[in-house]
Design a protein around this motif. Structure first.
Motif, mmCIF file in Angstrom:
data_model
loop_
_atom_site.group_PDB
_atom_site.id
_atom_site.type_symbol
_atom_site.label_atom_id
_atom_site.label_comp_id
_atom_site.label_asym_id
_atom_site.label_seq_id
_atom_site.Cartn_x
_atom_site.Cartn_y
_atom_site.Cartn_z
ATOM 1 N N ASP A 1 63.947 -13.908 75.322
ATOM 2 C CA ASP A 1 62.944 -13.658 74.283
ATOM 3 C C ASP A 1 62.899 -14.741 73.217
ATOM 4 O O ASP A 1 61.883 -14.904 72.539
ATOM 5 N N SER A 2 63.989 -15.497 73.059
ATOM 6 C CA SER A 2 64.020 -16.550 72.040
ATOM 7 C C SER A 2 63.551 -17.900 72.568
ATOM 8 O O SER A 2 63.346 -18.830 71.804
ATOM 9 N N GLY A 3 63.403 -18.052 73.872
ATOM 10 C CA GLY A 3 63.004 -19.327 74.466
ATOM 11 C C GLY A 3 63.998 -19.774 75.508
ATOM 12 O O GLY A 3 64.595 -18.949 76.207
ATOM 13 N N VAL A 4 64.242 -21.069 75.619
ATOM 14 C CA VAL A 4 65.182 -21.608 76.597
ATOM 15 C C VAL A 4 66.571 -21.687 75.983
ATOM 16 O O VAL A 4 66.753 -22.198 74.880
ATOM 17 N N VAL A 5 67.555 -21.154 76.717
ATOM 18 C CA VAL A 5 68.954 -21.183 76.315
ATOM 19 C C VAL A 5 69.722 -21.907 77.422
ATOM 20 O O VAL A 5 69.567 -21.578 78.594
ATOM 21 N N CYS A 6 70.536 -22.910 77.065
ATOM 22 C CA CYS A 6 71.321 -23.654 78.060
ATOM 23 C C CYS A 6 72.798 -23.604 77.685
ATOM 24 O O CYS A 6 73.149 -23.544 76.505
ATOM 25 N N TRP A 7 73.669 -23.648 78.698
ATOM 26 C CA TRP A 7 75.105 -23.603 78.459
ATOM 27 C C TRP A 7 75.833 -24.357 79.572
ATOM 28 O O TRP A 7 75.306 -24.560 80.642
ATOM 29 N N GLY A 8 77.072 -24.782 79.262
ATOM 30 C CA GLY A 8 77.883 -25.547 80.205
ATOM 31 C C GLY A 8 78.128 -26.938 79.669
ATOM 32 O O GLY A 8 78.251 -27.139 78.461
ATOM 33 N N ASP A 9 78.173 -27.915 80.555
ATOM 34 C CA ASP A 9 78.454 -29.307 80.202
ATOM 35 C C ASP A 9 77.240 -29.932 79.504
ATOM 36 O O ASP A 9 76.136 -29.923 80.049
ATOM 37 N N ASN A 10 77.458 -30.474 78.300
ATOM 38 C CA ASN A 10 76.359 -31.063 77.535
ATOM 39 C C ASN A 10 76.309 -32.583 77.647
ATOM 40 O O ASN A 10 75.696 -33.249 76.822
ATOM 41 N N ALA A 11 76.959 -33.162 78.677
ATOM 42 C CA ALA A 11 76.891 -34.611 78.850
ATOM 43 C C ALA A 11 75.427 -35.029 78.928
ATOM 44 O O ALA A 11 74.594 -34.343 79.516
ATOM 45 N N ASP A 12 75.101 -36.121 78.320
ATOM 46 C CA ASP A 12 73.753 -36.691 78.337
ATOM 47 C C ASP A 12 72.713 -35.800 77.672
ATOM 48 O O ASP A 12 71.513 -35.969 77.898
ATOM 49 N N GLY A 13 73.136 -34.823 76.884
ATOM 50 C CA GLY A 13 72.195 -34.006 76.133
ATOM 51 C C GLY A 13 71.420 -32.988 76.947
ATOM 52 O O GLY A 13 70.388 -32.493 76.507
ATOM 53 N N ARG A 14 71.935 -32.634 78.110
ATOM 54 C CA ARG A 14 71.188 -31.701 78.966
ATOM 55 C C ARG A 14 71.092 -30.295 78.413
ATOM 56 O O ARG A 14 70.299 -29.496 78.885
ATOM 57 N N LEU A 15 71.909 -29.955 77.390
ATOM 58 C CA LEU A 15 71.823 -28.641 76.757
ATOM 59 C C LEU A 15 71.006 -28.659 75.473
ATOM 60 O O LEU A 15 70.727 -27.611 74.895
ATOM 61 N N THR A 16 70.636 -29.844 75.013
ATOM 62 C CA THR A 16 69.917 -29.990 73.754
ATOM 63 C C THR A 16 68.436 -29.738 73.988
ATOM 64 O O THR A 16 67.658 -30.656 74.259
ATOM 65 N N VAL A 17 68.040 -28.482 73.864
ATOM 66 C CA VAL A 17 66.677 -28.062 74.171
ATOM 67 C C VAL A 17 65.731 -28.530 73.069
ATOM 68 O O VAL A 17 65.937 -28.222 71.897
ATOM 69 N N PRO A 18 64.691 -29.278 73.434
ATOM 70 C CA PRO A 18 63.711 -29.689 72.425
ATOM 71 C C PRO A 18 62.824 -28.503 72.032
ATOM 72 O O PRO A 18 62.902 -27.426 72.630
ATOM 73 N N VAL A 19 61.963 -28.713 71.066
ATOM 74 C CA VAL A 19 61.006 -27.676 70.684
ATOM 75 C C VAL A 19 60.044 -27.461 71.846
ATOM 76 O O VAL A 19 59.452 -28.414 72.365
ATOM 77 N N LEU A 20 59.947 -26.215 72.294
ATOM 78 C CA LEU A 20 59.066 -25.866 73.408
ATOM 79 C C LEU A 20 58.043 -24.849 72.935
ATOM 80 O O LEU A 20 58.333 -24.013 72.076
ATOM 81 N N ASN A 21 56.851 -24.912 73.509
ATOM 82 C CA ASN A 21 55.764 -24.014 73.139
ATOM 83 C C ASN A 21 55.550 -22.993 74.248
ATOM 84 O O ASN A 21 54.943 -23.308 75.264
ATOM 85 N N ASN A 22 56.105 -21.794 74.074
ATOM 86 C CA ASN A 22 55.942 -20.702 75.032
ATOM 87 C C ASN A 22 56.425 -21.083 76.431
ATOM 88 O O ASN A 22 55.652 -21.091 77.391
ATOM 89 N N PRO A 23 57.724 -21.400 76.595
ATOM 90 C CA PRO A 23 58.237 -21.804 77.911
ATOM 91 C C PRO A 23 58.099 -20.691 78.951
ATOM 92 O O PRO A 23 58.349 -19.523 78.655
ATOM 93 N N SER A 24 57.690 -21.073 80.159
ATOM 94 C CA SER A 24 57.517 -20.095 81.237
ATOM 95 C C SER A 24 58.375 -20.416 82.458
ATOM 96 O O SER A 24 58.504 -19.590 83.354
ATOM 97 N N GLY A 25 58.964 -21.589 82.503
ATOM 98 C CA GLY A 25 59.821 -21.985 83.610
ATOM 99 C C GLY A 25 60.859 -22.977 83.137
ATOM 100 O O GLY A 25 60.629 -23.710 82.180
ATOM 101 N N VAL A 26 62.017 -23.002 83.810
ATOM 102 C CA VAL A 26 63.070 -23.958 83.480
ATOM 103 C C VAL A 26 63.820 -24.301 84.757
ATOM 104 O O VAL A 26 63.995 -23.445 85.632
ATOM 105 N N SER A 27 64.236 -25.558 84.886
ATOM 106 C CA SER A 27 64.995 -26.002 86.040
ATOM 107 C C SER A 27 66.118 -26.927 85.573
ATOM 108 O O SER A 27 65.852 -27.997 85.017
ATOM 109 N N ALA A 28 67.359 -26.485 85.786
ATOM 110 C CA ALA A 28 68.534 -27.285 85.437
ATOM 111 C C ALA A 28 68.856 -28.186 86.624
ATOM 112 O O ALA A 28 69.045 -27.697 87.733
ATOM 113 N N GLY A 29 68.905 -29.487 86.396
ATOM 114 C CA GLY A 29 69.191 -30.437 87.468
ATOM 115 C C GLY A 29 70.620 -30.924 87.392
ATOM 116 O O GLY A 29 71.495 -30.269 86.825
ATOM 117 N N GLY A 30 70.864 -32.091 87.976
ATOM 118 C CA GLY A 30 72.203 -32.661 87.954
ATOM 119 C C GLY A 30 72.613 -33.101 86.563
ATOM 120 O O GLY A 30 73.632 -32.677 86.040
#
Length: 181
Positions: free
Chosen positions: A137-166
């Protein structure tokens, strides 16, 4: 070779892992590519409805719930008790599912990827190599290894999909596709 796609009849889903891929078609789950860990040896499934190829393992949902096979060296194919799972995703050495309780992850957790943060009504989850992301309900939430900023979620406008890659993450929002990491 993972690019040699077998003959499929009315495929409805496809998922690519590290060195293998799987699809769901009229015959059920079909996997191909490197199967040296058993990730392409599909077990008997009863009416499969979803499949996801992880790093060196594969998971599917059928009438019995979540079934995983292939590499289980870190517990990524040992499915915990789940209640009405709707989606399952394989990461490098872990897996995550969305069920009635929310997000559940298991397997290798050395980078915090199986420690679920607080979320309200998660509706989407995606497992990356060493991190995960979900939409609640709050938007995109990421957790785990933050190497290379992969957990640093930018401002998103009504996110409907997310895909975590390598080493990165992408989301779909009202502006289009946004990636970071």
């Amino acid at each position: 070779c993972q690019s040699n796609v077998p003959t499929l009849t009315n495929p409805s889903q496809v998922s690519a892992g590290k060195f293998h891929a799987c699809a769901l078609d009229d015959s059920g789950v079909v996997c191909w590519g490197d199967g040296y860990n058993g990730q392409t040896s599909v077990p008997a499934l009863n009416n499969p409805s979803f499949v996801h190829a992880g790093g060196y393992h594969t998971c599917a949902i059928d009438d019995s719930g979540v079934v995983c096979w292939g590499d289980n060296g870190r517990g990524q194919a040992t499915v915990p008790t789940l209640t009405n799972p709707t989606r399952v995703y394989g990461g490098e050495f872990h897996s995550c599912a969305l069920d009635d309780s929310g997000v559940v992850c298991w397997g290798e957790g050395g980078n915090g990827q199986i420690t679920i943060p607080s979320m309200v009504n998660p509706s989407v989850v995606s497992a990356g190599d060493f991190h995960n992301c979900a939409i609640d309900d709050s938007g995109v939430v990421c957790w785990g290894d933050n190497a290379d900023g992969r957990l640093t979620v930018p401002v998103l406008n009504n996110p409907s999909g997310v895909s975590a890659g390598g080493w990165h993450t992408c989301a779909l929002d009202d502006t289009g596709v946004v990636c970071w990491g």
